[in-house]
Design a protein around this motif. Sequence first.
Motif, PDB file in Angstrom:
ATOM      1  N   LEU A 172       1.059  12.880  -8.908  1.00 26.99           N
ATOM      2  CA  LEU A 172       0.452  14.157  -8.552  1.00 26.99           C
ATOM      3  C   LEU A 172       1.467  15.286  -8.597  1.00 26.99           C
ATOM      4  N   LYS A 173       2.699  15.009  -8.209  1.00 30.24           N
ATOM      5  CA  LYS A 173       3.745  16.031  -8.289  1.00 30.24           C
ATOM      6  C   LYS A 173       4.001  16.434  -9.730  1.00 30.24           C
ATOM      7  N   ALA A 174       3.998  15.445 -10.631  1.00 24.08           N
ATOM      8  CA  ALA A 174       4.205  15.745 -12.051  1.00 24.08           C
ATOM      9  C   ALA A 174       3.066  16.610 -12.592  1.00 24.08           C
ATOM     10  N   GLN A 175       1.817  16.279 -12.201  1.00 27.78           N
ATOM     11  CA  GLN A 175       0.673  17.088 -12.629  1.00 27.78           C
ATOM     12  C   GLN A 175       0.760  18.499 -12.084  1.00 27.78           C
ATOM     13  N   LEU A 176       1.183  18.623 -10.843  1.00 21.09           N
ATOM     14  CA  LEU A 176       1.309  19.937 -10.224  1.00 21.09           C
ATOM     15  C   LEU A 176       2.359  20.775 -10.936  1.00 21.09           C
ATOM     16  N   ALA A 177       3.466  20.119 -11.337  1.00 17.29           N
ATOM     17  CA  ALA A 177       4.515  20.849 -12.045  1.00 17.29           C
ATOM     18  C   ALA A 177       3.996  21.418 -13.362  1.00 17.29           C
ATOM     19  N   ASP A 178       3.143  20.621 -14.063  1.00 21.60           N
ATOM     20  CA  ASP A 178       2.559  21.120 -15.319  1.00 21.60           C
ATOM     21  C   ASP A 178       1.565  22.245 -15.059  1.00 21.60           C
ATOM     22  N   ALA A 179       0.857  22.143 -13.930  1.00 22.50           N
ATOM     23  CA  ALA A 179      -0.189  23.133 -13.636  1.00 22.50           C
ATOM     24  C   ALA A 179       0.373  24.496 -13.265  1.00 22.50           C
ATOM     25  N   VAL A 180       1.588  24.554 -12.795  1.00 23.72           N
ATOM     26  CA  VAL A 180       2.148  25.832 -12.329  1.00 23.72           C
ATOM     27  C   VAL A 180       3.172  26.395 -13.303  1.00 23.72           C
ATOM     28  N   LYS A 181       3.050  26.077 -14.585  1.00 24.78           N
ATOM     29  CA  LYS A 181       3.958  26.647 -15.574  1.00 24.78           C
ATOM     30  C   LYS A 181       3.794  28.167 -15.634  1.00 24.78           C
ATOM     31  N   PRO A 182       4.848  28.894 -15.971  1.00 21.15           N
ATOM     32  CA  PRO A 182       4.755  30.367 -16.094  1.00 21.15           C
ATOM     33  C   PRO A 182       3.720  30.774 -17.125  1.00 21.15           C
ATOM     34  N   ASP A 183       3.119  31.951 -16.934  1.00 27.49           N
ATOM     35  CA  ASP A 183       2.088  32.447 -17.855  1.00 27.49           C
ATOM     36  C   ASP A 183       2.614  32.541 -19.279  1.00 27.49           C
ATOM     37  N   ALA A 184       3.861  32.989 -19.434  1.00 27.08           N
ATOM     38  CA  ALA A 184       4.435  33.134 -20.772  1.00 27.08           C
ATOM     39  C   ALA A 184       4.514  31.783 -21.480  1.00 27.08           C
ATOM     40  N   THR A 185       4.867  30.759 -20.753  1.00 30.19           N
ATOM     41  CA  THR A 185       4.957  29.413 -21.342  1.00 30.19           C
ATOM     42  C   THR A 185       3.584  28.928 -21.773  1.00 30.19           C
ATOM     43  N   VAL A 186       2.583  29.133 -20.905  1.00 31.41           N
ATOM     44  CA  VAL A 186       1.219  28.732 -21.238  1.00 31.41           C
ATOM     45  C   VAL A 186       0.708  29.479 -22.460  1.00 31.41           C
ATOM     46  N   ALA A 187       0.973  30.798 -22.521  1.00 29.15           N
ATOM     47  CA  ALA A 187       0.522  31.611 -23.652  1.00 29.15           C
ATOM     48  C   ALA A 187       1.163  31.135 -24.955  1.00 29.15           C
ATOM     49  N   ALA A 188       2.462  30.817 -24.904  1.00 33.72           N
ATOM     50  CA  ALA A 188       3.156  30.352 -26.104  1.00 33.72           C
ATOM     51  C   ALA A 188       2.584  29.021 -26.576  1.00 33.72           C
ATOM     52  N   GLU A 189       2.297  28.129 -25.627  1.00 34.71           N
ATOM     53  CA  GLU A 189       1.725  26.828 -25.991  1.00 34.71           C
ATOM     54  C   GLU A 189       0.340  27.000 -26.613  1.00 34.71           C
ATOM     55  N   SER A 242       0.824  -1.208   0.000  1.00 33.83           N
ATOM     56  CA  SER A 242       0.000   0.000   0.000  1.00 33.83           C
ATOM     57  C   SER A 242       0.859   1.259   0.000  1.00 33.83           C
ATOM     58  N   VAL A 243       1.906   1.242   0.804  1.00 32.96           N
ATOM     59  CA  VAL A 243       2.803   2.404   0.876  1.00 32.96           C
ATOM     60  C   VAL A 243       3.468   2.645  -0.471  1.00 32.96           C
ATOM     61  N   ALA A 244       3.917   1.563  -1.131  1.00 30.26           N
ATOM     62  CA  ALA A 244       4.557   1.706  -2.439  1.00 30.26           C
ATOM     63  C   ALA A 244       3.583   2.297  -3.457  1.00 30.26           C
ATOM     64  N   GLY A 245       2.315   1.834  -3.421  1.00 33.28           N
ATOM     65  CA  GLY A 245       1.310   2.372  -4.342  1.00 33.28           C
ATOM     66  C   GLY A 245       1.036   3.839  -4.101  1.00 33.28           C
ATOM     67  N   LYS A 246       0.943   4.230  -2.836  1.00 29.45           N
ATOM     68  CA  LYS A 246       0.720   5.633  -2.513  1.00 29.45           C
ATOM     69  C   LYS A 246       1.902   6.489  -2.960  1.00 29.45           C
ATOM     70  N   ASP A 247       3.113   5.951  -2.873  1.00 23.85           N
ATOM     71  CA  ASP A 247       4.295   6.691  -3.287  1.00 23.85           C
ATOM     72  C   ASP A 247       4.244   6.994  -4.775  1.00 23.85           C
ATOM     73  N   MET A 248       3.770   6.014  -5.571  1.00 22.13           N
ATOM     74  CA  MET A 248       3.629   6.222  -7.010  1.00 22.13           C
ATOM     75  C   MET A 248       2.564   7.270  -7.299  1.00 22.13           C
ATOM     76  N   GLU A 249       1.456   7.238  -6.547  1.00 21.09           N
ATOM     77  CA  GLU A 249       0.407   8.238  -6.730  1.00 21.09           C
ATOM     78  C   GLU A 249       0.926   9.633  -6.418  1.00 21.09           C
ATOM     79  N   ILE A 250       1.728   9.753  -5.379  1.00 22.00           N
ATOM     80  CA  ILE A 250       2.288  11.060  -5.012  1.00 22.00           C
ATOM     81  C   ILE A 250       3.199  11.577  -6.119  1.00 22.00           C
ATOM     82  N   ALA A 251       4.016  10.686  -6.690  1.00 22.62           N
ATOM     83  CA  ALA A 251       4.911  11.096  -7.773  1.00 22.62           C
ATOM     84  C   ALA A 251       4.114  11.599  -8.974  1.00 22.62           C
TER      85      ALA A 251
END
Length: 356
Positions: free
Chosen positions: A249-266, A238-247
């Motif tokens: 979610l961290k990747a999704q969070l990194a995409d969600a907080v991209k700079p405005d300029a990067t989002v506008a260019a995309e 269970s702990v190993a599975g939760k660790d993968m879920e956290i990883a």
Amino acid sequence: MAVDNLAVFEAIALNTLPLRKKHPLYNKSVVDRGMLMEMAASLSQESVPLQVMHDSEPLPKGRVFHGQVIDDGVNSELRVLFFMDATEADTIAKIDAGTVDQVSVSVLSKKIINSVSGFDYLSAESTFDNVWTGTDPDGNTLGENGCYGKLIGLDVWFETSLVGKGGAQNARIVPRDQAHFGSSYQKLAASGLDPNIFILAASTRNDHMDLTTLVASLTDTKVELAQKVAAFTALETSVAGKDMEIAALKAQLADAVKPDATVAAELATAKTDLEAKTVECTAALTALKGIVTKVTTAAGKLNITIPETVPEMEALLTETTSNMAALLVAGGKAKDAAEADKATAPANLGAFRVRK
């Protein structure tokens, strides 16, 4: 079973020297002397199974039944006694020969304290990242820069195993001439008493328990141990599975907080690509409509309305070409067209008239 068929050995089960495991929580960690005392005391209540290489599936090779903590002024160690019966003659011979000379315990402490910050990795405040990296909220990592874990309090002692190399330093089977309990053995033997009888008595919960009762109680202990090990394994999964879920979610969070300029260019790039694809699709649709018009005209369908959608045009094209193929005859002329020529085409006889 005759008690004189039991082979008894002494071992250093655990000590306060730094552990040599590479697990994030146990890298260079040390066991508190109080935990060793609790382990020794627990053996007076219930013996611990002796396994091989921490494999809890087979029945035990023997039982660990007595323990005592001894000190050398610097470190402390837990000395234990374990017995094996004559059915384990091969394993007993390996121990006697020194081929097998190390042991390892499988235990869970109540606390694992960071030596620098005092953070408890087994507390409710501990996260999965803390556990799987060995790092506390302040950035102190166990096994690095003099930081280590302190194992405090005994929660569960699952089993003790014969191993090739244990996780604790100097956790080994002690030769008889170096045994802590050796002098007692010699005195008992000199007095005419069988040392094995004494050891068996020391492993009981009262003075009247015989070996048959002990063996019966060991069966219940085996079942309980299997249940606890299964629960512990499920928790690790269970702990190993939760660790993968956290990883993730961290990747999704990194995409969600991209700079405005990067989002506008995309977004601008995506808009340009969409406009280009729209132009291509419009041109393709116009071309397809022209092809359908030509084919239906060639088939004699002059007043038909050409549909606007690709699936409808495809269906009409398939129907028309299928009909045309069915009507073709040798010579490459449609049958109904040939018959129409014969039936309706007026004879042009003007070329054969002679002006009078």
